[in-house]
Design an enzyme around this catalytic site. Sequence first.
Site, PDB file in Angstrom:
ATOM      1  N   CYS A 165      27.126 -27.946  10.971  1.00 36.71           N
ATOM      2  CA  CYS A 165      28.402 -28.342  10.371  1.00 36.71           C
ATOM      3  C   CYS A 165      28.254 -29.429   9.319  1.00 36.71           C
ATOM      4  O   CYS A 165      29.234 -29.863   8.730  1.00 36.71           O
ATOM      5  CB  CYS A 165      29.368 -28.752  11.464  1.00 36.71           C
ATOM      6  SG  CYS A 165      29.560 -27.404  12.653  1.00 36.71           S
ATOM      7  N   HIS A 305      35.155 -36.417  10.019  1.00 32.68           N
ATOM      8  CA  HIS A 305      34.637 -35.163  10.560  1.00 32.68           C
ATOM      9  C   HIS A 305      35.693 -34.569  11.493  1.00 32.68           C
ATOM     10  O   HIS A 305      35.976 -33.381  11.436  1.00 32.68           O
ATOM     11  CB  HIS A 305      33.320 -35.418  11.295  1.00 32.68           C
ATOM     12  CG  HIS A 305      32.657 -34.176  11.782  1.00 32.68           C
ATOM     13  ND1 HIS A 305      32.291 -33.149  10.940  1.00 32.68           N
ATOM     14  CD2 HIS A 305      32.318 -33.776  13.030  1.00 32.68           C
ATOM     15  CE1 HIS A 305      31.747 -32.175  11.658  1.00 32.68           C
ATOM     16  NE2 HIS A 305      31.759 -32.523  12.928  1.00 32.68           N
ATOM     17  N   GLU A 316      33.567 -40.708  16.777  1.00 34.93           N
ATOM     18  CA  GLU A 316      33.679 -41.021  15.348  1.00 34.93           C
ATOM     19  C   GLU A 316      34.571 -42.251  15.132  1.00 34.93           C
ATOM     20  O   GLU A 316      34.259 -43.119  14.310  1.00 34.93           O
ATOM     21  CB  GLU A 316      34.236 -39.817  14.564  1.00 34.93           C
ATOM     22  CG  GLU A 316      34.211 -40.060  13.053  1.00 34.93           C
ATOM     23  CD  GLU A 316      34.653 -38.853  12.239  1.00 34.93           C
ATOM     24  OE1 GLU A 316      35.173 -37.872  12.844  1.00 34.93           O
ATOM     25  OE2 GLU A 316      34.487 -38.875  11.003  1.00 34.93           O
ATOM     26  N   LYS A 337      40.824 -30.972   8.939  1.00 41.77           N
ATOM     27  CA  LYS A 337      40.559 -29.840   9.854  1.00 41.77           C
ATOM     28  C   LYS A 337      41.790 -29.520  10.696  1.00 41.77           C
ATOM     29  O   LYS A 337      41.900 -28.430  11.250  1.00 41.77           O
ATOM     30  CB  LYS A 337      39.371 -30.157  10.771  1.00 41.77           C
ATOM     31  CG  LYS A 337      38.026 -30.145  10.049  1.00 41.77           C
ATOM     32  CD  LYS A 337      36.865 -30.298  11.024  1.00 41.77           C
ATOM     33  CE  LYS A 337      35.519 -30.294  10.313  1.00 41.77           C
ATOM     34  NZ  LYS A 337      35.179 -31.604   9.702  1.00 41.77           N
ATOM     35  N   HIS A 342      37.841 -25.724  11.415  1.00 42.82           N
ATOM     36  CA  HIS A 342      36.508 -26.248  11.115  1.00 42.82           C
ATOM     37  C   HIS A 342      35.694 -25.177  10.388  1.00 42.82           C
ATOM     38  O   HIS A 342      35.354 -24.143  10.966  1.00 42.82           O
ATOM     39  CB  HIS A 342      35.843 -26.655  12.436  1.00 42.82           C
ATOM     40  CG  HIS A 342      34.549 -27.379  12.282  1.00 42.82           C
ATOM     41  ND1 HIS A 342      33.961 -27.599  11.061  1.00 42.82           N
ATOM     42  CD2 HIS A 342      33.730 -27.947  13.204  1.00 42.82           C
ATOM     43  CE1 HIS A 342      32.835 -28.267  11.241  1.00 42.82           C
ATOM     44  NE2 HIS A 342      32.681 -28.490  12.527  1.00 42.82           N
ATOM     45  N   PHE A 401      25.706 -29.916  14.971  1.00 42.76           N
ATOM     46  CA  PHE A 401      24.851 -29.656  16.125  1.00 42.76           C
ATOM     47  C   PHE A 401      23.402 -29.898  15.711  1.00 42.76           C
ATOM     48  O   PHE A 401      23.019 -29.722  14.553  1.00 42.76           O
ATOM     49  CB  PHE A 401      24.998 -28.200  16.586  1.00 42.76           C
ATOM     50  CG  PHE A 401      26.301 -27.908  17.300  1.00 42.76           C
ATOM     51  CD1 PHE A 401      27.119 -28.932  17.752  1.00 42.76           C
ATOM     52  CD2 PHE A 401      26.691 -26.599  17.539  1.00 42.76           C
ATOM     53  CE1 PHE A 401      28.311 -28.656  18.425  1.00 42.76           C
ATOM     54  CE2 PHE A 401      27.878 -26.312  18.199  1.00 42.76           C
ATOM     55  CZ  PHE A 401      28.688 -27.338  18.644  1.00 42.76           C
TER      56      PHE A 401
END
Lengths: 415, 76
Positions: A165, A305, A316, A337, A342, A401
């Site tokens: 991502c 994010h 975050e 998002k 996403h 990830f």
Amino acid sequence: MQLNRVAVTGISAICGLGNNLDQVWNNALAGKSGISEIKDVDPDKWPVRIAGSVKDFQISEDILAAKEQARFDTFIHYALHCTDEALKQSGLLDAGYDPYMIGSVLGTGLGGFPFIENAHKTYMDRGPRRVSPFFVPSFIPNMASGKISMKWNFKGTNHAVSSACASAAHAIGISAAEIMLGRQDALVTGGSESVVSGLTIAGFNAMKALSRRNDEPELASRPFDKDRNGFIMGEGAGILILENLEKAKARGATILAEVVGFGSTADAYHITSPHPDGEGTIPCMQQALKQAGIEPKDIDYINAHGTSTPTGDIAETNAIKAVFGEHAYNLSISSTKSMTGHLLGAAGGLESVFCIKAITEGEIPPTINLDNPSEECDLNYTPKKSVKKEIKYVLNNSFGFGGTNSTTVFKKYEE
Amino acid sequence: METIEKVIKIVSEATKVDASNIKAETNFIDDLNLDSLDMVEMMMKMEEEFGVEIPEDKTEDLKTINDVTNFLKTIN
């Protein structure tokens, strides 16, 4: 060594909010949701039936010939479509640069996964002789960059970046470095992703990463809200044209913004969970600020994010507090998002486009569905409604990830 | 449908070239600009449509619509 300044001279986006820059931006400012039901799928095979899918999209034959359209997976269509729009805005094709000094570096997390899924079915059902000779070129992650080079004769550096991502954000950082070092005069960068397929949904669902709020698609993506329960898969692309600023200025290009800082770190912690103390994300943001030559207090807006997962949004938020101290409560944050879902490997591209528009338009797109922030999420996330604000510096976070992190800082262009 | 008409239809669908512009003597490479991957795909479509197997060493000789048509007639 004196580094070149990096200008953004063209941007474009496609996602569930719209099929071109204006649609996407206007719908984002209006706080619309691009999340909808995935229709006509077997509920037994699709535990999650909502996504930020692109609607009514057909690539122009001027960009990809009719004969070729079925030969390339959708992420390649989106990349080409957006590159065309961004190039037109930038005027790059009339710049007269050496073709070997124009590159293309795009991010994608999974590449043409749906085509792999389909070809595998053909292989299992009908045997190896029925697998198309166009199968491999249809899905390989670097084919978006490859097709861009062929379409527009860009003979400079050409490759794909894959960091889950964070892919598009890394692609932008790498591309900016190419220009800073004088290795390229201009690049097409950003990212593209289209993997709303049964198998990918099954995989993310198995990780309990996705929201299963199938009955209320528009309410499902709710970063920082108490009732968030996972991310919503989106698809699309966000493309930027980066250019050596002095050269862009010399040719009279409109400079939208500057790329001034980039940070890139690893959590070195877990395959999918973020480090709870921000050991990767905090230094990542600090690196980007350092390269930009600014203090934390200089940042006006963070496009987070913020995926709407229970742990990610808290991690975050804590990392932002650690980096920004008291200023964390003053600056504006939003997670777009909440509206787009996403976009995985394309997220950093789309969100960089939002950052740049926020600078040029002086308006911050909201975090929709933020009805009741969860206790640990107590910053200013621009809930529900866009906010007008003069913006000089924005920061974009993209984490992936594999424990990979990247942060980009954009600056309002001033001579 | 005549074999040649069927061949032209398959080629037209694959290449998006209008069937009226595809003739018996139309050459896949010279006239339709097909590359080696296009040729493999085309032969796969012929195999499916005609329910035959075209040996790989044969495909090199099949350069025109006529070549394919005649070959399909010999093995059908």
